[in-house]
Design a protein around this motif. Structure first.
Motif, PDB file in Angstrom:
ATOM      1  N   LEU A   1       0.747  -1.176   0.010  1.00 27.69           N
ATOM      2  CA  LEU A   1      -0.039   0.031  -0.071  1.00 27.69           C
ATOM      3  C   LEU A   1       0.927   1.311   0.095  1.00 27.69           C
ATOM      4  O   LEU A   1       0.536   2.276  -0.486  1.00 27.69           O
ATOM      5  CB  LEU A   1      -0.934   0.014   1.208  1.00 27.69           C
ATOM      6  CG  LEU A   1      -1.814  -1.223   1.176  1.00 27.69           C
ATOM      7  CD1 LEU A   1      -2.861  -1.073   2.597  1.00 27.69           C
ATOM      8  CD2 LEU A   1      -2.893  -1.019  -0.121  1.00 27.69           C
ATOM      9  N   ASN A   2       2.059   1.111   0.747  1.00 28.98           N
ATOM     10  CA  ASN A   2       2.823   2.487   0.752  1.00 28.98           C
ATOM     11  C   ASN A   2       3.677   2.622  -0.697  1.00 28.98           C
ATOM     12  O   ASN A   2       3.410   3.813  -1.180  1.00 28.98           O
ATOM     13  CB  ASN A   2       4.111   2.184   1.626  1.00 28.98           C
ATOM     14  CG  ASN A   2       3.609   2.672   3.098  1.00 28.98           C
ATOM     15  OD1 ASN A   2       3.173   3.714   3.498  1.00 28.98           O
ATOM     16  ND2 ASN A   2       3.839   1.612   3.805  1.00 28.98           N
ATOM     17  N   CYS A   3       3.783   1.709  -1.395  1.00 31.30           N
ATOM     18  CA  CYS A   3       4.297   1.744  -2.653  1.00 31.30           C
ATOM     19  C   CYS A   3       3.052   2.310  -3.893  1.00 31.30           C
ATOM     20  O   CYS A   3       3.360   3.171  -4.509  1.00 31.30           O
ATOM     21  CB  CYS A   3       4.777   0.295  -3.218  1.00 31.30           C
ATOM     22  SG  CYS A   3       6.218   0.114  -2.497  1.00 31.30           S
ATOM     23  N   THR A   4       2.023   1.675  -3.661  1.00 32.45           N
ATOM     24  CA  THR A   4       0.829   1.980  -4.321  1.00 32.45           C
ATOM     25  C   THR A   4       0.423   3.445  -4.265  1.00 32.45           C
ATOM     26  O   THR A   4       0.436   4.505  -5.047  1.00 32.45           O
ATOM     27  CB  THR A   4      -0.314   1.300  -4.213  1.00 32.45           C
ATOM     28  OG1 THR A   4      -0.045  -0.204  -4.127  1.00 32.45           O
ATOM     29  CG2 THR A   4      -1.517   1.653  -5.115  1.00 32.45           C
ATOM     30  N   ALA A   5       0.639   3.697  -2.994  1.00 35.42           N
ATOM     31  CA  ALA A   5       0.105   5.351  -2.594  1.00 35.42           C
ATOM     32  C   ALA A   5       1.099   6.354  -3.069  1.00 35.42           C
ATOM     33  O   ALA A   5       0.679   7.458  -3.714  1.00 35.42           O
ATOM     34  CB  ALA A   5      -0.159   5.469  -1.259  1.00 35.42           C
TER      35      ALA A   5
END
Length: 221
Positions: A170-174
């Motif tokens: 989720l950190n990479c996606t955001a």
């Protein structure tokens, strides 16, 4: 500035990079390049812009008076795509070249000047797309790591390993989406500005040609 809020923000960013893994640094490099292009374009477009109404009013007044030398000097004092294009036509008109050569000179000037306006703007679209793909890559890596860790973990730590993988993803996606949104929005705004500048240059060059044709007998040597 509230030091507590600043510290919290720093902790949030540091935690996001720690949880997101190396892909977060790849996206950060893309973000730095995008910001560099945005700042460079903002400064360049500001330097290349002129007040169209004031410029055309002054130039057209000089052309109607037949004083093309003064008009060329006026263009030289304000180097920009619009003034350089008009100057190219004025030089041909002052040399008493045919209307076709005046038009060709201004068309050639437009082709020379517009790349200066566009610059590296197209790379913002590239950075936006690459940021999304990098974010998706980080998501996949996070999910793969998560499933592998869960498969190898004992029942007591499976939930923890799963949450680590999801956090990574989720950190990479955001972060990837954030960089992509900024890049693509900036690309759209710059494209609008570039198109407006091109329209102004073409419109003004056509108006100038018509004015020169109508006032050729007034041109001073």
């Amino acid at each position: 500035m509230n030091p507590t809020v600043t510290a919290d923000n720093m902790n949030f960013i540091q935690r996001a990079f720690a949880e997101g893994g190396f892909v977060m640094y790849v996206i950060a490099v893309i973000a730095i390049l995008a910001i560099f292009v945005i700042v460079e374009r903002l400064m360049k477009l500001k330097n290349l812009s002129v007040d169209k109404k004031e410029f055309t009013d002054q130039i057209f007044r000089m052309v109607v008076a037949g004083d093309l030398r003064q008009a060329i000097s006026y263009c030289d004092a304000r180097p920009a795509p619009l003034t350089n294009t008009v100057k190219a036509g004025l030089v041909q008109a002052m040399n008493k070249r045919p209307d076709e050569e005046v038009q060709v000179a201004m068309d050639a000037a437009v082709m020379r000047e517009m790349p200066k306006v566009e610059g590296w703007t197209s790379f913002l679209a590239v950075f936006g797309n690459v940021a999304v793909l990098a974010g998706l890559l980080g998501t996949i890596i996070g999910m793969i790591g998560s499933f592998r860790a869960v498969a190898a973990a004992d029942p007591a730590t499976k939930a923890l390993e799963l949450s680590k993988g999801i956090s990574h993803a989720l950190n990479c996606t955001a972060f990837g989406l954030l960089v992509a949104i900024i890049s693509i929005v900036a690309y759209g705004l710059f494209q609008h500005r570039i198109q407006r500048t091109e329209n102004e240059v073409v419109e003004t060059s056509m108006s100038l040609l018509n004015l020169v044709v109508a006032n050729r007998e007034k041109i001073k040597d």
